[in-house]
Design a protein around this motif. Structure first.
Motif, short mmCIF file in Angstrom:
data_model
loop_
_atom_site.label_atom_id
_atom_site.label_comp_id
_atom_site.label_asym_id
_atom_site.label_seq_id
_atom_site.Cartn_x
_atom_site.Cartn_y
_atom_site.Cartn_z
N VAL A 115 -4.19 12.84 52.42
CA VAL A 115 -3.15 12.60 53.42
C VAL A 115 -1.82 12.37 52.70
O VAL A 115 -1.74 11.53 51.81
CB VAL A 115 -3.52 11.38 54.29
CG1 VAL A 115 -2.36 10.98 55.20
CG2 VAL A 115 -4.77 11.67 55.11
N PRO A 116 -0.79 13.13 53.08
CA PRO A 116 0.51 12.90 52.45
C PRO A 116 1.05 11.51 52.78
O PRO A 116 0.60 10.88 53.74
CB PRO A 116 1.41 13.99 53.07
CG PRO A 116 0.68 14.53 54.23
CD PRO A 116 -0.76 14.16 54.10
N GLN A 139 5.18 7.66 57.86
CA GLN A 139 5.26 8.69 58.89
C GLN A 139 3.90 9.08 59.43
O GLN A 139 3.74 9.30 60.64
CB GLN A 139 5.99 9.92 58.34
CG GLN A 139 6.31 10.95 59.38
CD GLN A 139 7.16 12.07 58.84
OE1 GLN A 139 7.06 12.41 57.66
NE2 GLN A 139 8.00 12.64 59.68
N GLN A 140 2.92 9.15 58.58
CA GLN A 140 1.58 9.54 59.02
C GLN A 140 0.98 8.48 59.95
O GLN A 140 0.31 8.82 60.92
CB GLN A 140 0.68 9.78 57.80
CG GLN A 140 1.09 11.00 56.98
CD GLN A 140 2.41 10.82 56.21
OE1 GLN A 140 2.78 9.72 55.80
NE2 GLN A 140 3.12 11.92 56.03
N ALA A 141 1.26 7.21 59.66
CA ALA A 141 0.77 6.14 60.54
C ALA A 141 1.50 6.15 61.87
O ALA A 141 0.93 5.79 62.90
CB ALA A 141 0.94 4.78 59.85
N ALA A 142 2.75 6.58 61.88
CA ALA A 142 3.50 6.70 63.13
C ALA A 142 3.00 7.88 63.96
O ALA A 142 2.93 7.80 65.18
CB ALA A 142 4.99 6.86 62.84
N ALA A 167 7.55 11.11 69.09
CA ALA A 167 8.99 10.83 68.95
C ALA A 167 9.24 9.86 67.80
O ALA A 167 10.13 10.09 66.96
CB ALA A 167 9.55 10.28 70.25
N ILE A 168 8.46 8.81 67.72
CA ILE A 168 8.62 7.83 66.64
C ILE A 168 8.35 8.48 65.28
O ILE A 168 9.05 8.22 64.30
CB ILE A 168 7.69 6.61 66.86
CG1 ILE A 168 8.08 5.89 68.16
CG2 ILE A 168 7.72 5.66 65.68
CD1 ILE A 168 9.52 5.45 68.26
N ALA A 169 7.36 9.35 65.22
CA ALA A 169 7.02 10.03 63.96
C ALA A 169 8.13 10.93 63.47
O ALA A 169 8.20 11.24 62.28
CB ALA A 169 5.73 10.84 64.13
#
Length: 186
Positions: A115-116, A139-142, A167-169
């Motif tokens: 996972v990046p 970003q991945q968690a978002a 949107a948050i991501a």
């Protein structure tokens, strides 16, 4: 002593602030998840999603999840990449993504070396977080909750949660994503 009319007016003002305008339908107000959060960042989009038929709401959830996966670089991670295709085909998602609200999948996301790891700016709502500080988040968690939203049975709730989390991501590109969402829903 305060009049009942003044108290009702203040209550209505608080509700309007919480919902970014006139409070939505009881159906939207009763949803668990991100309805109020989406209302605060794009109230017209929330109303547009609610007005869609259920099949289009489900399509919107899939569309948003795909965008979230793409912007976060998750579409190339095998165990994640298959989920939007399964949702598009109305096939159930893997239990890893659905059990306990996707907790095991989220833990795997955070520990998987494939996972990046990128960050995006996060602008917390000062009414919720009592701060105006801009911070960064993974970003991945978002993005991942947009994928988990595909497991929600209610198409309206799935669409709202997927769109909000996508949107948050998008971080600083959030407004562009929201404009794209409006265009996609025409």
């Amino acid at each position: 002593m305060h009049s009942p009319t003044r108290a009702r007016r203040r209550q209505a003002e608080r509700e309007a602030e919480r919902w970014g305008g006139t409070p939505p339908s009881d159906r939207v107000r009763g949803l668990p998840g991100q309805a109020q959060s989406l209302a605060r960042i794009d109230r017209p989009l929330l109303d547009r999603i609610e007005a869609l038929p259920a099949a289009r709401q489900r399509e919107t959830a899939c569309w948003a999840a795909r965008h979230a996966m793409r912007v976060a670089g998750l579409e190339q991670v095998g165990w994640i990449a298959e989920a939007p295709a399964a949702a598009d085909a109305a096939r159930p998602l893997r239990p890893l993504l659905t059990e306990q609200g996707g907790a095991a999948a989220f833990n795997r996301l955070l520990s998987d070396p494939e996972v990046p790891r990128t960050t995006v700016a996060f602008y917390p709502d000062p009414r919720v977080f009592r701060t105006q500080e801009i911070t960064e988040m993974l970003q991945q968690a978002a993005a991942f909750p947009a994928l988990i939203a595909l497991a929600i049975e209610d198409p309206l709730a799935a669409a709202i949660d997927a769109v909000y989390n996508a949107a948050i991501a998008h971080g600083d590109e959030r407004d562009r994503f929201l404009a794209d969402a409006h265009t996609a829903l025409r």
